[in-house]
Design a protein around this motif. Sequence first.
Motif, PDB file in Angstrom:
ATOM      1  N   GLY A 131       0.820  -1.213   0.000  1.00  0.00           N
ATOM      2  CA  GLY A 131       0.000   0.000   0.000  1.00  0.00           C
ATOM      3  C   GLY A 131       0.847   1.254   0.000  1.00  0.00           C
ATOM      4  N   LEU A 132       1.998   1.224   0.676  1.00  0.00           N
ATOM      5  CA  LEU A 132       2.877   2.393   0.729  1.00  0.00           C
ATOM      6  C   LEU A 132       3.558   2.658  -0.617  1.00  0.00           C
ATOM      7  N   ILE A 133       3.801   1.608  -1.382  1.00  0.00           N
ATOM      8  CA  ILE A 133       4.324   1.816  -2.740  1.00  0.00           C
ATOM      9  C   ILE A 133       3.299   2.599  -3.559  1.00  0.00           C
ATOM     10  N   THR A 134       2.047   2.150  -3.489  1.00  0.00           N
ATOM     11  CA  THR A 134       0.985   2.863  -4.199  1.00  0.00           C
ATOM     12  C   THR A 134       0.859   4.290  -3.689  1.00  0.00           C
ATOM     13  N   LEU A 135       0.909   4.456  -2.365  1.00  0.00           N
ATOM     14  CA  LEU A 135       0.780   5.792  -1.779  1.00  0.00           C
ATOM     15  C   LEU A 135       1.906   6.713  -2.271  1.00  0.00           C
ATOM     16  N   THR A 136       3.141   6.202  -2.288  1.00  0.00           N
ATOM     17  CA  THR A 136       4.274   7.010  -2.754  1.00  0.00           C
ATOM     18  C   THR A 136       4.077   7.435  -4.204  1.00  0.00           C
ATOM     19  N   PHE A 137       3.695   6.491  -5.044  1.00  0.00           N
ATOM     20  CA  PHE A 137       3.456   6.788  -6.454  1.00  0.00           C
ATOM     21  C   PHE A 137       2.330   7.806  -6.625  1.00  0.00           C
ATOM     22  N   GLN A 138       1.225   7.581  -5.908  1.00  0.00           N
ATOM     23  CA  GLN A 138       0.064   8.450  -6.074  1.00  0.00           C
ATOM     24  C   GLN A 138       0.308   9.845  -5.520  1.00  0.00           C
ATOM     25  N   ILE A 139       0.989   9.945  -4.379  1.00  0.00           N
ATOM     26  CA  ILE A 139       1.283  11.265  -3.811  1.00  0.00           C
ATOM     27  C   ILE A 139       2.217  12.047  -4.729  1.00  0.00           C
ATOM     28  N   ALA A 140       3.260  11.378  -5.239  1.00  0.00           N
ATOM     29  CA  ALA A 140       4.169  12.043  -6.174  1.00  0.00           C
ATOM     30  C   ALA A 140       3.430  12.490  -7.427  1.00  0.00           C
ATOM     31  N   GLY A 141       2.430  11.710  -7.822  1.00  0.00           N
ATOM     32  CA  GLY A 141       1.653  12.046  -9.007  1.00  0.00           C
ATOM     33  C   GLY A 141       0.539  13.026  -8.759  1.00  0.00           C
ATOM     34  N   SER A 142       0.320  13.407  -7.494  1.00  0.00           N
ATOM     35  CA  SER A 142      -0.800  14.307  -7.193  1.00  0.00           C
ATOM     36  C   SER A 142      -0.367  15.686  -6.737  1.00  0.00           C
ATOM     37  N   LEU A 143       0.692  15.773  -5.936  1.00  0.00           N
ATOM     38  CA  LEU A 143       1.041  17.058  -5.327  1.00  0.00           C
ATOM     39  C   LEU A 143       1.429  18.119  -6.355  1.00  0.00           C
ATOM     40  N   LEU A 144       2.157  17.710  -7.397  1.00  0.00           N
ATOM     41  CA  LEU A 144       2.614  18.687  -8.381  1.00  0.00           C
ATOM     42  C   LEU A 144       1.546  19.081  -9.391  1.00  0.00           C
ATOM     43  N   GLN A 145       0.526  18.238  -9.576  1.00  0.00           N
ATOM     44  CA  GLN A 145      -0.412  18.487 -10.668  1.00  0.00           C
ATOM     45  C   GLN A 145      -1.146  19.819 -10.557  1.00  0.00           C
ATOM     46  N   PRO A 146      -1.715  20.182  -9.391  1.00  0.00           N
ATOM     47  CA  PRO A 146      -2.365  21.500  -9.312  1.00  0.00           C
ATOM     48  C   PRO A 146      -1.382  22.649  -9.539  1.00  0.00           C
ATOM     49  N   VAL A 147      -0.139  22.495  -9.068  1.00  0.00           N
ATOM     50  CA  VAL A 147       0.882  23.540  -9.256  1.00  0.00           C
ATOM     51  C   VAL A 147       1.204  23.696 -10.737  1.00  0.00           C
ATOM     52  N   VAL A 148       1.409  22.568 -11.422  1.00  0.00           N
ATOM     53  CA  VAL A 148       1.682  22.605 -12.860  1.00  0.00           C
ATOM     54  C   VAL A 148       0.490  23.203 -13.603  1.00  0.00           C
ATOM     55  N   GLY A 189       6.460  12.302 -13.271  1.00  0.00           N
ATOM     56  CA  GLY A 189       6.257  12.399 -14.716  1.00  0.00           C
ATOM     57  C   GLY A 189       4.790  12.508 -15.072  1.00  0.00           C
ATOM     58  N   SER A 190       3.961  11.727 -14.405  1.00  0.00           N
ATOM     59  CA  SER A 190       2.520  11.773 -14.662  1.00  0.00           C
ATOM     60  C   SER A 190       1.931  13.113 -14.248  1.00  0.00           C
ATOM     61  N   SER A 191       2.432  13.677 -13.148  1.00  0.00           N
ATOM     62  CA  SER A 191       1.897  14.945 -12.661  1.00  0.00           C
ATOM     63  C   SER A 191       2.196  16.082 -13.627  1.00  0.00           C
ATOM     64  N   ILE A 192       3.275  15.998 -14.373  1.00  0.00           N
ATOM     65  CA  ILE A 192       3.597  17.023 -15.364  1.00  0.00           C
ATOM     66  C   ILE A 192       2.800  16.799 -16.650  1.00  0.00           C
ATOM     67  N   PHE A 193       2.528  15.548 -16.970  1.00  0.00           N
ATOM     68  CA  PHE A 193       1.828  15.205 -18.215  1.00  0.00           C
ATOM     69  C   PHE A 193       0.369  15.661 -18.220  1.00  0.00           C
ATOM     70  N   HIS A 194      -0.382  15.369 -17.163  1.00  0.00           N
ATOM     71  CA  HIS A 194      -1.843  15.477 -17.228  1.00  0.00           C
ATOM     72  C   HIS A 194      -2.424  16.884 -17.387  1.00  0.00           C
ATOM     73  N   PRO A 195      -1.961  17.900 -16.651  1.00  0.00           N
ATOM     74  CA  PRO A 195      -2.637  19.205 -16.774  1.00  0.00           C
ATOM     75  C   PRO A 195      -2.619  19.778 -18.188  1.00  0.00           C
ATOM     76  N   GLY A 219      -5.199  19.539 -13.362  1.00  0.00           N
ATOM     77  CA  GLY A 219      -4.177  19.115 -12.409  1.00  0.00           C
ATOM     78  C   GLY A 219      -4.760  18.700 -11.081  1.00  0.00           C
ATOM     79  N   LEU A 220      -5.761  19.461 -10.609  1.00  0.00           N
ATOM     80  CA  LEU A 220      -6.362  19.166  -9.321  1.00  0.00           C
ATOM     81  C   LEU A 220      -7.076  17.822  -9.327  1.00  0.00           C
ATOM     82  N   PHE A 221      -7.903  17.584 -10.349  1.00  0.00           N
ATOM     83  CA  PHE A 221      -8.702  16.362 -10.333  1.00  0.00           C
ATOM     84  C   PHE A 221      -7.927  15.133 -10.784  1.00  0.00           C
ATOM     85  N   TYR A 222      -6.974  15.278 -11.687  1.00  0.00           N
ATOM     86  CA  TYR A 222      -6.092  14.144 -11.942  1.00  0.00           C
ATOM     87  C   TYR A 222      -5.199  13.910 -10.730  1.00  0.00           C
TER      88      TYR A 222
END
Length: 392
Positions: free
Chosen positions: A40-57, A103-109, A335-338
Motif C-alpha cells: 500500500g505504501l508503494i501505491t501511496l508514494t506513487f500516487q502522492i508524487a503524481g498528485s502534489l505537483l499536478q495542481p501547481v503545474v 512524470g505523470s503529474s507534469i503530463f496530465h494538466p 491538475g487538481l482532479f487528476y
Amino acid sequence: MAVLLALGSTHFLNDLIQSLIPAVYPIIKDAYALDFVQIGLITLTFQIAGSLLQPVVGFYTDRTPSPYSPVLGMVFTLSGLLSLAFASSYALILVSVALIGIGSSIFHPEATRMARYASGGRQGLAQGVFQVGGQAGGALGPVFAAIIIVPFGQSSLAWFTVAALAAMSLMIWIGAQHNVISQQFAALRASSAAGARGARPLAPTTIGLGLLVLTLLMFSKNAYSESFRSFYTFYLMDRFHLSIPESQMMLFIFLIAAAAGVLIGGVLGDRIGRYRIIWISVLGPLPLTLLLPYADLFWTGILTVLINLIMASAFASILIYAMDLLPNRVGLIGGLFYGLNFGLGGIAAAILGGLADSYDIETVYRICSFLPLAGLLAWFLPRIEDDDPARK
C-alpha cells in the motif's frame, strides 16, 4: 480529431507504464518479502508524487501555456521505469515509483487542456477519447505482466522504455499543433459567450460547494477502484486459488471495462447532462458491489466488469463539471482532479493495505461494498444551466 487521437495515444502509453507498477506487486511482494502495508505504501508514494505537483503545474500552465511540458514529464517517467527495472531494495522501489508519479503529474494538466481545445464543443467526447486511451493503457499492464514480466523478471520492465520514447515523439507533434487548436477553441468560446451574455456568473459559495462535493465523490469512487488495482489479484489468488497469470488476466478484464466506461460516460454526458451521469455512475453500482463479496468465480468476473463499466463513466463528467464551475482555470482543474485521482487513490490503498493485514482481504471487499453510498452526496451538487442539454 487527429490531435485527440494522438492525445489518447500518449495517454495510453503514459498509463501503460504506470499500470506496470501494481502489475508487478505479486512479483516484488515475494522477492522482497513485503507485507500488504508496504504494498500500500508503494501505491501511496506513487500516487502522492503524481498528485502534489499536478495542481501547481496546472496553475502555472493556466498563466503560461506550456505545450511541450508533457515531454519533460515523460523524461521523469522514463528515468523511473529504468530505475524500477533494476531496483535492488525497497527504498529504491519507492524512489522509482515516485519518479514515475512526478512524470505523470507534469503530463496530465497540459494534456487535459489540449483535449479541451481540440473538443470542438463536444467536451464529453473529447475527454472520453483522451481518457479511454489512459484506461486502455492501464488495462494492458496486467497482460504484459502475465506474458512478459512474470516469465522474464523485474528487469524486463526496461523493455517498456520503447513506449516512453514513442510517447515523447507524439507529444512533440501535439505541442506543434497548440497554436492552431487554441485559436479555434477561443473562437468557439467567444461565439458561445455572445449567445449567453445574460447568464449570471456562479457565486463563490456555489463553486466551493460544487468542488467539495465532486472531491468527495471522487474519493469514494477512487477508494473502491483502488481496492481492485492494488489488491484484486491477491483477492482472486486467496479466495479462488488462481495463479498469478490467471489473476492478472482477470484484472485486465476488469480494467478494460473502465476504458469502455469512460468513453460511454463522456458521450452520454454530452447528450443527457453531467449531473445525471454522475448520479448514475457513482450510486448505480451499489447493488452489484454488495453482491460481489459473496459471488463465485464466474459471477465475480461478471460483477466486477459491470461495476467498473458503470463507475468509470463518472470521471469525464466530474472533470467537465468542475471545468464548468471554473472555466478559466482548465489547467488547474485538470491538475487538481487528476491529482486527486492519484492522491486519493494512494491514501485509499494505504488504508486498505492496513485493513488487509489486520483482518483479511475478503473483509476489505465487504467494507468497500458500501462505498457507493457516497453517491447520495450528488444531491448537493449545484445545477449548472449549461449542463442540461434541454436548456442549451
